[in-house]
Design a protein around this motif. Structure first.
Motif, PDB file in Angstrom:
ATOM      1  N   SER A   1      28.569 -81.029 -56.045  1.00 39.82           N
ATOM      2  CA  SER A   1      29.439 -80.468 -57.084  1.00 39.82           C
ATOM      3  C   SER A   1      30.814 -81.115 -57.000  1.00 39.82           C
TER       4      SER A   1
ATOM      5  N   LYS B   1      23.626 -75.662 -66.410  1.00 39.40           N
ATOM      6  CA  LYS B   1      23.376 -74.628 -65.399  1.00 39.40           C
ATOM      7  C   LYS B   1      23.976 -73.293 -65.834  1.00 39.40           C
TER       8      LYS B   1
ATOM      9  N   MET C   1      17.421 -72.407 -59.476  1.00 35.83           N
ATOM     10  CA  MET C   1      17.933 -72.583 -58.121  1.00 35.83           C
ATOM     11  C   MET C   1      18.504 -71.269 -57.609  1.00 35.83           C
TER      12      MET C   1
ATOM     13  N   LEU D   1      25.931 -74.058 -47.940  1.00 32.99           N
ATOM     14  CA  LEU D   1      25.051 -74.731 -46.971  1.00 32.99           C
ATOM     15  C   LEU D   1      25.884 -75.649 -46.091  1.00 32.99           C
TER      16      LEU D   1
ATOM     17  N   PHE E   1      25.444 -78.790 -52.668  1.00 30.64           N
ATOM     18  CA  PHE E   1      26.605 -78.677 -51.772  1.00 30.64           C
ATOM     19  C   PHE E   1      27.915 -78.749 -52.543  1.00 30.64           C
TER      20      PHE E   1
ATOM     21  N   GLY F   1      31.099 -76.795 -50.602  1.00 27.65           N
ATOM     22  CA  GLY F   1      31.959 -76.550 -49.450  1.00 27.65           C
ATOM     23  C   GLY F   1      31.764 -77.588 -48.352  1.00 27.65           C
TER      24      GLY F   1
HETATM   25  O1  LIG Z   1      25.541 -76.032 -56.934  1.00 18.99           O
HETATM   26  C1  LIG Z   1      25.849 -76.014 -55.729  1.00 18.99           C
HETATM   27  C2  LIG Z   1      27.130 -75.448 -55.327  1.00 18.99           C
HETATM   28  O2  LIG Z   1      28.208 -76.154 -55.848  1.00 18.99           O
HETATM   29  C3  LIG Z   1      27.244 -75.107 -53.917  1.00 18.99           C
HETATM   30  O3  LIG Z   1      28.574 -74.781 -53.586  1.00 18.99           O
HETATM   31  P1  LIG Z   1      28.860 -74.276 -52.116  1.00 18.99           P
HETATM   32  O4  LIG Z   1      28.202 -75.243 -51.173  1.00 18.99           O
HETATM   33  O5  LIG Z   1      30.347 -74.272 -51.987  1.00 18.99           O
HETATM   34  O6  LIG Z   1      28.264 -72.914 -52.024  1.00 18.99           O
END
Ligand SMILES: O=C[C@H](O)COP(=O)(O)O
Length: 245
Positions: free
Chosen positions: A7, A89, A145, A184, A202, A204
């Protein structure tokens, strides 16, 4: 083989991610919420800029966080779809009218828009039988997802691996692309990829832990290396944007 989704909060982050070879580039503004949306003109510009890039990742974009009402969700999805992005999404929570929202999106899917449902694992019971997977499939969604709406805990805090595995099997049996995400970490990658989702998502972890902090190229390299080390993985294409003069 499990791929990965990255992302990105802004177009400026894209050159930092592309060389790592993600399978999906997800245009999402984490500062604006779990599924914070980019401005439509920025999505459209990115679609245009990456269109001719050989080996480019597929592009997804989020519609923003909306109450589960068809009159809020459907127009937002239609606006994002009009940018030409590969996947749209849409977040789904159990409160409100998720079933009516899904049904309202069926005409968009019938027009060829690839819709991906983001089911919030911290809001739905940890049982794929409680998720509207059959309805998503019947409405023509392309994928489903699991992600988390809150970012205090990771996905595996809410669903055990056996429950995540059931989700992957159930969604795939319904013909849906499957993804897992939700704070994750690199350490989650081997166990979650062994459940064979189509991709892991991902944000974070690409920022060194804080999802609003901006992309950290070293953190990106750690995620990409962990994915590339998985059994059966092949080195990804490494497209990069032409330099601007
Ligand atoms: O679509 C996936 C997300 O952007 C995951 O974000 P995250 O890893 O910060 O929870």
């Amino acid at each position: 083989m499990t791929g990965w989704l990255a992302s990105v909060a802004t177009a400026a982050e894209i050159p930092l991610i592309l060389p790592a070879g993600p399978d999906f580039l997800d245009l999402k503004d984490p500062a604006a919420g779990a599924l914070g949306a980019w401005a439509v003109e920025d999505i459209a510009a990115t679609v245009r800029e990456l269109a001719a890039l050989p080996g480019r990742p597929r592009l997804s974009a989020t519609i923003g966080d909306h109450p589960m009402r068809p009159e809020a969700v459907e127009p937002a999805a239609r606006r994002i779809a009009a940018t030409g992005v590969d996947f749209v999404k849409i977040g789904f929570a159990p409160d409100g009218a998720p079933d009516r929202c899904i049904d309202a999106l069926a005409p968009l899917a019938a027009d060829g828009v690839q819709l991906v449902a983001v089911l919030f694992a911290d809001l739905w019971p940890p049982d794929p039988g409680c998720l509207p997977i059959d309805r998503l499939s019947a409405a023509g969604f392309r994928g489903a997802m699991l992600d988390t709406a809150g970012k205090r805990h990771g996905l595996r805090h809410y669903w055990h691996d056996a429950q995540l595995s059931s989700f992957v099997c159930c969604a795939r049996a319904h013909g849906l692309l499957t993804g897992l995400a939700g704070s994750l970490r690199v350490a989650d990658i081997p166990a979650l990829s062994s459940l064979s989702p189509d991709y892991l998502g991902f944000r974070g972890a690409l920022c060194g832990g804080k999802r609003t902090a901006g992309i950290d190229p070293q953190a990106v390299a750690r995620v990409a290396a962990a994915i590339t080390c998985l059994p059966g993985a092949t080195p990804p294409p490494r497209p990069s944007l032409p330099s601007r003069s």
